[in-house]
Design a protein around this motif. Structure first.
Motif, PDB file in Angstrom:
ATOM      1  N   ASP A   1      -5.907  -4.936   0.701  1.00 18.69           N
ATOM      2  CA  ASP A   1      -4.680  -4.583   1.409  1.00 18.69           C
ATOM      3  C   ASP A   1      -4.923  -3.558   2.521  1.00 18.69           C
ATOM      4  OD1 ASP A   1      -4.203  -5.852  -1.039  1.00 18.69           O
ATOM      5  OD2 ASP A   1      -2.313  -4.835  -1.375  1.00 18.69           O
ATOM      6  N   HIS A   2      -4.235  -3.715   3.613  1.00 19.81           N
ATOM      7  CA  HIS A   2      -4.278  -2.945   4.881  1.00 19.81           C
ATOM      8  C   HIS A   2      -5.092  -3.718   5.924  1.00 19.81           C
ATOM      9  CE1 HIS A   2      -2.090   0.699   3.971  1.00 19.81           C
ATOM     10  NE2 HIS A   2      -2.779   0.859   2.858  1.00 19.81           N
ATOM     11  N   LEU A   3      -6.432  -3.553   5.953  1.00 17.92           N
ATOM     12  CA  LEU A   3      -7.342  -4.418   6.722  1.00 17.92           C
ATOM     13  C   LEU A   3      -7.325  -4.255   8.231  1.00 17.92           C
ATOM     14  CD1 LEU A   3      -6.893  -7.714   4.655  1.00 17.92           C
ATOM     15  CD2 LEU A   3      -8.789  -6.080   4.560  1.00 17.92           C
TER      16      LEU A   3
ATOM     17  N   ILE B   1       4.256  -2.506  -8.772  1.00 12.33           N
ATOM     18  CA  ILE B   1       4.361  -1.042  -8.693  1.00 12.33           C
ATOM     19  C   ILE B   1       3.015  -0.455  -9.115  1.00 12.33           C
ATOM     20  CG2 ILE B   1       5.462   1.034  -9.615  1.00 12.33           C
ATOM     21  CD1 ILE B   1       8.037  -0.554  -9.965  1.00 12.33           C
ATOM     22  N   LYS B   2       2.508   0.443  -8.282  1.00 12.00           N
ATOM     23  CA  LYS B   2       1.237   1.108  -8.585  1.00 12.00           C
ATOM     24  C   LYS B   2       1.507   2.507  -9.117  1.00 12.00           C
ATOM     25  CE  LYS B   2      -0.737  -0.989  -4.422  1.00 12.00           C
ATOM     26  NZ  LYS B   2      -1.492  -2.118  -4.962  1.00 12.00           N
ATOM     27  N   SER B   3       0.655   2.972  -9.992  1.00  8.56           N
ATOM     28  CA  SER B   3       0.634   4.396 -10.300  1.00  8.56           C
ATOM     29  C   SER B   3      -0.175   5.059  -9.185  1.00  8.56           C
ATOM     30  CB  SER B   3      -0.008   4.622 -11.666  1.00  8.56           C
ATOM     31  OG  SER B   3      -1.386   4.279 -11.616  1.00  8.56           O
TER      32      SER B   3
ATOM     33  N   LEU C   1      -7.514  -3.739  -3.907  1.00 14.16           N
ATOM     34  CA  LEU C   1      -8.164  -2.690  -3.120  1.00 14.16           C
ATOM     35  C   LEU C   1      -7.301  -2.288  -1.929  1.00 14.16           C
ATOM     36  CD1 LEU C   1     -10.970  -1.153  -2.833  1.00 14.16           C
ATOM     37  CD2 LEU C   1     -11.436  -2.765  -1.002  1.00 14.16           C
ATOM     38  N   HIS C   2      -7.207  -0.966  -1.693  1.00 13.80           N
ATOM     39  CA  HIS C   2      -6.760  -0.451  -0.404  1.00 13.80           C
ATOM     40  C   HIS C   2      -8.034  -0.399   0.444  1.00 13.80           C
ATOM     41  CE1 HIS C   2      -3.185   0.976  -2.535  1.00 13.80           C
ATOM     42  NE2 HIS C   2      -2.673   1.413  -1.407  1.00 13.80           N
ATOM     43  N   GLY C   3      -8.170  -1.304   1.395  1.00 12.56           N
ATOM     44  CA  GLY C   3      -9.431  -1.385   2.116  1.00 12.56           C
ATOM     45  C   GLY C   3      -9.272  -1.460   3.624  1.00 12.56           C
TER      46      GLY C   3
ATOM     47  N   CYS D   1       4.370  -7.382  -2.985  1.00 12.38           N
ATOM     48  CA  CYS D   1       3.140  -7.337  -3.795  1.00 12.38           C
ATOM     49  C   CYS D   1       2.375  -6.025  -3.671  1.00 12.38           C
ATOM     50  CB  CYS D   1       2.243  -8.530  -3.460  1.00 12.38           C
ATOM     51  SG  CYS D   1       1.629  -8.512  -1.762  1.00 12.38           S
ATOM     52  N   HIS D   2       2.946  -5.004  -3.028  1.00 14.12           N
ATOM     53  CA  HIS D   2       2.234  -3.715  -2.898  1.00 14.12           C
ATOM     54  C   HIS D   2       3.271  -2.614  -2.699  1.00 14.12           C
ATOM     55  CE1 HIS D   2      -1.326  -1.372  -0.883  1.00 14.12           C
ATOM     56  NE2 HIS D   2      -0.346  -0.523  -1.173  1.00 14.12           N
ATOM     57  N   THR D   3       3.582  -1.879  -3.767  1.00 17.75           N
ATOM     58  CA  THR D   3       4.471  -0.724  -3.623  1.00 17.75           C
ATOM     59  C   THR D   3       3.965   0.441  -4.465  1.00 17.75           C
ATOM     60  OG1 THR D   3       6.066  -0.757  -5.481  1.00 17.75           O
ATOM     61  CG2 THR D   3       6.417  -2.397  -3.741  1.00 17.75           C
ATOM     62  N   HIS D   4       4.341   1.634  -4.007  1.00 17.93           N
ATOM     63  CA  HIS D   4       4.138   2.865  -4.790  1.00 17.93           C
ATOM     64  C   HIS D   4       5.546   3.401  -5.065  1.00 17.93           C
ATOM     65  CE1 HIS D   4      -0.143   3.146  -3.133  1.00 17.93           C
ATOM     66  NE2 HIS D   4       0.443   2.398  -2.218  1.00 17.93           N
ATOM     67  N   LEU D   5       6.393   2.556  -5.620  1.00 17.70           N
ATOM     68  CA  LEU D   5       7.838   2.816  -5.694  1.00 17.70           C
ATOM     69  C   LEU D   5       8.206   4.031  -6.538  1.00 17.70           C
ATOM     70  CD1 LEU D   5      10.596   0.193  -5.893  1.00 17.70           C
ATOM     71  CD2 LEU D   5      10.472   1.794  -7.793  1.00 17.70           C
TER      72      LEU D   5
ATOM     73  N   THR E   1       5.675  -3.986   1.487  1.00 18.86           N
ATOM     74  CA  THR E   1       6.249  -2.753   2.066  1.00 18.86           C
ATOM     75  C   THR E   1       5.280  -1.584   2.014  1.00 18.86           C
ATOM     76  OG1 THR E   1       7.192  -2.089  -0.061  1.00 18.86           O
ATOM     77  CG2 THR E   1       8.634  -3.338   1.449  1.00 18.86           C
ATOM     78  N   ASP E   2       4.360  -1.561   1.025  1.00 18.39           N
ATOM     79  CA  ASP E   2       3.540  -0.359   0.776  1.00 18.39           C
ATOM     80  C   ASP E   2       4.460   0.835   0.527  1.00 18.39           C
ATOM     81  OD1 ASP E   2       1.309   1.238   0.441  1.00 18.39           O
ATOM     82  OD2 ASP E   2       0.882   1.468   2.573  1.00 18.39           O
ATOM     83  N   LEU E   3       5.664   0.578   0.057  1.00 13.39           N
ATOM     84  CA  LEU E   3       6.671   1.628  -0.148  1.00 13.39           C
ATOM     85  C   LEU E   3       6.055   2.872  -0.782  1.00 13.39           C
ATOM     86  CD1 LEU E   3       9.444   2.896  -0.589  1.00 13.39           C
ATOM     87  CD2 LEU E   3       9.835   1.261  -2.423  1.00 13.39           C
TER      88      LEU E   3
HETATM   89 ZN    ZN Z   1      -0.620   1.490  -0.674  1.00  9.87          ZN
END
Ligand code: ZN
Length: 411
Positions: free
Chosen positions: A270-272, A146-148, A247-249, A77-81, A322-324
């Motif tokens: 996400d992160h925390l 996938i995030k931009s 959010l990246h928080g 649920c969180h990648t920068h692929l 993964t936060d890939l």
């Molecule tokens: Zn990230």
């Protein structure tokens, strides 16, 4: 269990099922031993013990599961692929003693990825990203985000999201696209973060929403990212366009982004690692998922742990991803993240599996559709040659799913 009659597309028998459904099966995996699952038109039609299988069920295709474990397809649920280039030489330079700021001054760090991504054509970007997607899929991933965020201008942000759309058309996988224009301040706006946020809100977001290129926005709310009021501006604009919020928080400090994000009904924060008591309370009083990213924690050699015990005690769903990305989590294995979440953060293997199935589905707003083996849910399934579902987190010893189904189709 509902009795059904007539034909179905596919019947899988002689499997132990980890439904991951808290209201189905027994134990922490929602287990159904010696079970069967019937699928029709891509949807789970029936599941239960093999002994209760309706005799009238006439499958077009029958798969004998040979006592393997059937689990939901995995969800990252969180990648920068999607990005250009890689940062292997920076990894080497850091280990040779060069500081991160020296590397950044010489054009390294996130800007090296931004520059490489800007230089790529759409096709080059797709080709460079393809092996990363294929690596995730080989582990049974059926849905990913996938995030931009490595473009930081409209042209390249659009290119990244279009590449994600193109990859979704080429592979049997569900891809949720998130716009992360507010990832970092591009050099063109040095010293003018408010001006850049205006561009994100007024020039980028409406175009992306108009083209249907993203279902959510994300912001990096951090001392080295954007502050609370800048973050809120993006949230407000996104909400006015009908987009979800992520959010990246609290990754490197307590910026209180979680309290802000929950006030906007965020899908996830996400992160925390630096989440405060107040942040935990805010999550407890919301439907927002806490997404843990152990790959970045490990790669950055962080020591501040996310407050897992408090999240657990408050019943807050914990997703894992993964936060890939090339700079802080260059990993394409959700199973490695499961293992790290157990060894580094103290999750149990069943919490880790819930984190990449049921809870990660919720972090994408897809929890009524996928992430569990349940009647009426998409038949996104993986069959594993393991003797226990705990093996997914415990044993990184080369096992891959012997079968992956995406929407009922064998992949
Ligand atoms: Zn990230």
């Amino acid at each position: 269990m509902t009795k059904i009659t007539g034909p179905c597309d596919l019947l899988i028998t002689h499997v132990h099922i980890a439904t991951m459904d808290p209201s189905g099966g027994t134990g922490s995996y929602g287990e159904i031993p010696d079970g069967a699952v019937a699928i029709d038109q891509g949807v789970i039609q029936w599941l239960g013990a093999l002994t209760e299988l309706p005799i009238s069920l006439q499958p077009k295709t029958l798969i004998h599961g040979q006592g393997q474990w059937l689990m939901p397809g995995l969800i990252d649920c969180h990648t920068h692929l999607i990005y250009g280039g890689n940062r292997a030489t920076e990894f080497e330079q850091r280990l040779e003693g060069k500081s991160y700021s020296d590397i950044a001054r010489e054009g390294g760090g996130i800007m090296s990825t931004v520059n490489a991504t800007r230089r790529c054509s759409l096709d080059e970007l797709i080709e460079q990203s393809r092996p990363r997607l294929e690596a995730l899929l080989s582990e049974g991933v059926t849905t990913l985000e996938i995030k931009s965020g490595y473009g930081l201008n409209l042209e390249t942000e659009l290119k990244i999201l279009r590449a994600a759309r193109e990859l979704e058309q080429q592979y049997p996988v569900r891809i949720e696209k998130t716009f992360l224009g507010a990832h970092a301040l591009p050099p063109e706006f040095a010293g003018q973060p408010d001006r850049y946020i205006e561009v994100v809100c007024e020039d980028m977001l409406p175009v992306i929403a108009e083209e249907g290129l993203a279902t959510a926005v994300d912001v990096f709310c951090e001392t080295i990212g954007f502050n609370l009021s800048q973050t809120e501006k993006v949230f407000q604009r996104a909400q006015s366009l009908g987009l979800g919020i992520k959010l990246h928080g609290e990754q490197l400090s307590d910026s209180q982004g979680t309290q802000l994000a929950t006030a906007y009904d965020a899908l996830s924060v996400d992160h925390l690692e630096y989440l405060s008591e107040e942040g935990v309370k805010a999550l407890e009083n919301s439907a927002t998922v806490a997404t843990l990213l152990p790959g970045a924690f490990y790669f950055l050699k962080e020591s501040q742990l996310p407050p897992v015990e408090k999240l657990r005690a408050s019943g807050i769903p914990m997703a894992l991803a993964t936060d890939l990305n090339p700079g802080t989590s260059p990993f394409t294995s959700l199973r490695l993240m499961m293992n790290m979440a157990c060894t580094l953060f103290g999750l149990t293997p069943s919490e880790a599996l819930a984190g990449v199935t049921r809870h990660s589905a919720r972090a994408l707003g897809l929890h009524h559709h996928t992430g569990m083996i349940k009647t009426g849910y998409a038949a996104d399934l993986t069959l594993w040659p393991v003797n226990s579902p705990a093996a997914l987190a415990a044993c990184l010893t080369g096992e891959h799913p012997s079968l992956t189904l995406y929407n009922g189709e064998v992949r």
